[in-house]
Design a protein around this motif. Structure first.
Motif, mmCIF file in Angstrom:
data_model
loop_
_atom_site.group_PDB
_atom_site.id
_atom_site.type_symbol
_atom_site.label_atom_id
_atom_site.label_comp_id
_atom_site.label_asym_id
_atom_site.label_seq_id
_atom_site.Cartn_x
_atom_site.Cartn_y
_atom_site.Cartn_z
ATOM 1 N N ARG A 1 46.361 -10.609 -54.562
ATOM 2 C CA ARG A 1 46.412 -9.213 -55.963
ATOM 3 C C ARG A 1 46.262 -11.098 -56.685
ATOM 4 O O ARG A 1 45.532 -10.724 -58.244
ATOM 5 N N GLU A 2 46.642 -11.892 -55.979
ATOM 6 C CA GLU A 2 46.527 -12.896 -57.228
ATOM 7 C C GLU A 2 46.259 -14.231 -56.508
ATOM 8 O O GLU A 2 46.008 -14.287 -55.381
ATOM 9 N N GLY A 3 45.996 -15.329 -57.613
ATOM 10 C CA GLY A 3 45.171 -16.609 -56.989
ATOM 11 C C GLY A 3 43.569 -16.378 -57.474
ATOM 12 O O GLY A 3 42.624 -15.023 -57.600
ATOM 13 N N GLN A 4 42.793 -17.459 -56.763
ATOM 14 C CA GLN A 4 41.445 -18.146 -56.854
ATOM 15 C C GLN A 4 40.596 -17.033 -55.553
ATOM 16 O O GLN A 4 41.424 -16.896 -54.828
ATOM 17 N N LEU A 5 39.733 -17.134 -55.852
ATOM 18 C CA LEU A 5 39.285 -16.523 -54.631
ATOM 19 C C LEU A 5 37.286 -17.402 -54.106
ATOM 20 O O LEU A 5 37.358 -18.392 -54.894
ATOM 21 N N GLU A 6 37.875 -17.478 -52.781
ATOM 22 C CA GLU A 6 36.287 -17.912 -51.509
ATOM 23 C C GLU A 6 35.334 -16.092 -51.677
ATOM 24 O O GLU A 6 34.251 -16.632 -50.967
ATOM 25 N N MET A 7 36.197 -15.256 -51.174
ATOM 26 C CA MET A 7 35.664 -13.851 -50.922
ATOM 27 C C MET A 7 36.277 -13.335 -51.531
ATOM 28 O O MET A 7 37.003 -12.823 -52.026
ATOM 29 N N PHE A 8 34.926 -12.026 -51.510
ATOM 30 C CA PHE A 8 35.945 -10.400 -51.920
ATOM 31 C C PHE A 8 36.285 -9.824 -50.709
ATOM 32 O O PHE A 8 37.289 -9.269 -50.678
ATOM 33 N N ALA A 9 35.790 -9.811 -49.594
ATOM 34 C CA ALA A 9 36.538 -8.660 -48.369
ATOM 35 C C ALA A 9 36.152 -9.986 -47.940
ATOM 36 O O ALA A 9 34.642 -10.627 -47.288
ATOM 37 N N CYS A 10 36.885 -10.134 -46.332
ATOM 38 C CA CYS A 10 36.570 -11.008 -44.871
ATOM 39 C C CYS A 10 36.983 -9.558 -43.634
ATOM 40 O O CYS A 10 37.466 -8.768 -43.901
ATOM 41 N N PRO A 11 37.034 -9.765 -43.027
ATOM 42 C CA PRO A 11 36.528 -9.534 -41.705
ATOM 43 C C PRO A 11 38.583 -9.804 -41.623
ATOM 44 O O PRO A 11 39.636 -10.513 -41.497
ATOM 45 N N ARG A 12 38.941 -8.636 -41.094
ATOM 46 C CA ARG A 12 40.892 -8.547 -41.082
ATOM 47 C C ARG A 12 41.049 -9.573 -39.437
ATOM 48 O O ARG A 12 40.343 -9.850 -38.747
ATOM 49 N N GLY A 13 41.981 -10.601 -40.030
ATOM 50 C CA GLY A 13 43.045 -11.769 -39.285
ATOM 51 C C GLY A 13 41.956 -12.272 -39.329
ATOM 52 O O GLY A 13 42.099 -13.476 -38.810
ATOM 53 N N THR A 14 41.456 -12.769 -40.880
ATOM 54 C CA THR A 14 40.307 -13.756 -40.911
ATOM 55 C C THR A 14 40.646 -15.238 -42.203
ATOM 56 O O THR A 14 41.765 -16.094 -42.420
ATOM 57 N N LYS A 15 40.799 -14.747 -43.386
ATOM 58 C CA LYS A 15 40.399 -15.421 -44.414
ATOM 59 C C LYS A 15 41.312 -14.439 -45.468
ATOM 60 O O LYS A 15 40.969 -14.427 -47.037
ATOM 61 N N GLU A 16 42.624 -13.505 -44.718
ATOM 62 C CA GLU A 16 43.120 -12.874 -46.254
ATOM 63 C C GLU A 16 43.542 -14.099 -47.384
ATOM 64 O O GLU A 16 43.753 -13.400 -48.086
ATOM 65 N N HIS A 17 44.168 -15.408 -46.960
ATOM 66 C CA HIS A 17 45.010 -16.031 -48.160
ATOM 67 C C HIS A 17 43.963 -16.369 -49.295
ATOM 68 O O HIS A 17 43.796 -16.654 -49.894
ATOM 69 N N GLU A 18 42.152 -15.910 -49.125
ATOM 70 C CA GLU A 18 41.378 -15.901 -50.475
ATOM 71 C C GLU A 18 40.117 -14.806 -50.812
ATOM 72 O O GLU A 18 39.753 -15.071 -51.099
ATOM 73 N N ALA A 19 40.719 -13.889 -50.543
ATOM 74 C CA ALA A 19 39.759 -12.688 -50.134
ATOM 75 C C ALA A 19 40.953 -11.002 -50.673
ATOM 76 O O ALA A 19 41.659 -11.104 -50.207
ATOM 77 N N VAL A 20 40.281 -10.730 -51.244
ATOM 78 C CA VAL A 20 41.363 -9.679 -52.278
ATOM 79 C C VAL A 20 41.742 -8.251 -51.075
ATOM 80 O O VAL A 20 42.272 -7.984 -51.029
ATOM 81 N N VAL A 21 40.348 -7.803 -50.185
ATOM 82 C CA VAL A 21 40.140 -6.880 -49.128
ATOM 83 C C VAL A 21 40.237 -7.625 -47.954
ATOM 84 O O VAL A 21 39.304 -8.335 -47.583
ATOM 85 N N ALA A 22 40.520 -6.987 -46.957
ATOM 86 C CA ALA A 22 40.364 -7.345 -45.378
ATOM 87 C C ALA A 22 40.093 -5.903 -44.788
ATOM 88 O O ALA A 22 40.744 -4.893 -45.098
ATOM 89 N N LEU A 23 38.672 -6.155 -44.340
ATOM 90 C CA LEU A 23 38.280 -5.008 -43.577
ATOM 91 C C LEU A 23 38.522 -4.880 -41.685
ATOM 92 O O LEU A 23 38.679 -5.756 -41.378
ATOM 93 N N ASN A 24 38.028 -3.621 -41.326
ATOM 94 C CA ASN A 24 38.693 -3.150 -40.267
ATOM 95 C C ASN A 24 37.396 -3.271 -39.526
ATOM 96 O O ASN A 24 36.944 -2.310 -38.724
ATOM 97 N N CYS A 25 37.277 -4.732 -39.343
ATOM 98 C CA CYS A 25 35.559 -4.999 -38.428
ATOM 99 C C CYS A 25 35.926 -6.138 -38.705
ATOM 100 O O CYS A 25 36.307 -6.723 -38.883
ATOM 101 N N GLN A 26 34.722 -6.669 -37.487
ATOM 102 C CA GLN A 26 33.704 -8.260 -37.961
ATOM 103 C C GLN A 26 32.940 -8.066 -38.709
ATOM 104 O O GLN A 26 31.892 -7.028 -39.101
#
Length: 253
Positions: free
Chosen positions: A75-100
Motif C-alpha cells: 500500500r505504500e512506496g514506489q512501484l515497478e508494477m501494478f500486479a505480479c504473480p504471487r511469490g515473486t515481486k510483492e515488494h514492488e507491486a500493489v496486487v499479487a495474483l494467484n497465477c503465473q
C-alpha cells in the motif's frame, strides 16, 4: 452498445461473481499466503470457465474478459508494477495474483487480445506496443460493501500526485530457453506481469518511457485509495476492441 458501457457491464457481472471470494475476506490474514493449489480448488465463479487447475484464472467467453483472484500486497512506496504473480515481486507491486504470468497471457489470447512487442532499449528506445487492456479491481470494504476501481486509480503519478493516466498494452513478454534442458520458460513468470516501469519481459506494460531505475521511478502506490494489505481482490482484464498503441505519446487518456 458503446465500448465504455460494455466494459462497465463486464465489470458488473464479475462483481456479481464475488460471493465466494468475499466470503473469505473476513478470514484472519496469514503472513504466509495459501498456496495457489489450495485457493484454486475453491468454487469456480458462476458463468466463467476456469482455464488452469492450479491457478485462479477464469475466462468470460461471452464478454471476452479474463478474471483473476489475488490480494493486496503493498500500500505504500514506489512501484515497478501494478500486479505480479504471487511469490515473486510483492515488494514492488500493489496486487499479487494467484497465477503465473503465462496464465494471464493465455487468458488474454483466449479473450481475443492481440499481443504486440515488448519495450526495447538497443540500439534505441522503443515503447511497448499491443492491444490496450483495461484493468479493474473488485473487493469488499470493512463494512461488506462492494467496491470497484480502475487499476490506474491505485497508482499515483509521483510528478502530478494524481492517479496514473496511461493505458496498459498487451506487450506479450517472451520466452527464454534453458540450454541444459531445452525447456522454454515464459519470461514474465519471474514477476513482470502488469508493469508501470518498462521491462522487456513484461506481459502488460505502459506504452510510454518509464524508467526502472530506483532514483527515476515515476509511480507509487496511491495509499489512500488502496484497501488494507491482505484484502482479497478480483482483477478483471478486458481487451479494448480494436485499440492498439504503437506510439508512446498517444497513450494518455
Amino acid at each position: 452498445m458503446n465500448g465504455r458501457f460494455c466494459r462497465r457491464a463486464i465489470v458488473m457481472v464479475a462483481a456479481l461473481n464475488m460471493a465466494a471470494l468475499q466470503s473469505r475476506a473476513d478470514e484472519p490474514t496469514n503472513p504466509r499466503p495459501k498456496s495457489i493449489e489450495t485457493s484454486a480448488n475453491e468454487a469456480t465463479p458462476e458463468g466463467l470457465v476456469k482455464l488452469f487447475p492450479k491457478s485462479d484464472v477464469w475466462l468470460d467467453k461471452k464478454r471476452k474478459a479474463v478474471v483473476v483472484d489475488g490480494q493486496v500486497c503493498l500500500r505504500e512506496g514506489q512501484l515497478e508494477m501494478f500486479a505480479c504473480p504471487r511469490g515473486t515481486k510483492e515488494h514492488e507491486a500493489v496486487v499479487a495474483l494467484n497465477c503465473q504470468a503465462q496464465d494471464v497471457h493465455a487468458g488474454l489470447l483466449a479473450a481475443g487480445a492481440k499481443p504486440g512487442t515488448p519495450v526495447s532499449f538497443d540500439p534505441q528506445y522503443k515503447t511497448a506496443t499491443g492491444q490496450i487492456v483495461d484493468i479493474y479491481v473488485l473487493w469488499k470494504d470493512a463494512a461488506g460493501g462492494k467496491q470497484q476501481a480502475r487499476a490506474q486509480d491505485w497508482v499515483k503519478d509521483i510528478k502530478t500526485q494524481q492517479a496514473m493516466t496511461y493505458d496498459w498494452v498487451f506487450a506479450g513478454s517472451g520466452f527464454w530457453k534453458d540450454e541444459e534442458t531445452g525447456q522454454q520458460h515464459y519470461k514474465a513468470n519471474s514477476g513482470d506481469l502488469v508493469c508501470v516501469s518498462n521491462f522487456p519481459t513484461a506481459t502488460l506494460d505502459l506504452p510510454v518511457e518509464s524508467s526502472q531505475a530506483n532514483d527515476e521511478l515515476m509511480f507509487a502506490a496511491f495509499t489512500d485509495r488502496i484497501p488494507p494489505r491482505g484484502t482479497k481482490v478480483r482483477v478483471v482484464f478486458i481487451p479494448r476492441p480494436g485499440e492498439n498503441k504503437n506510439v508512446g505519446d498517444s497513450a494518455r487518456k
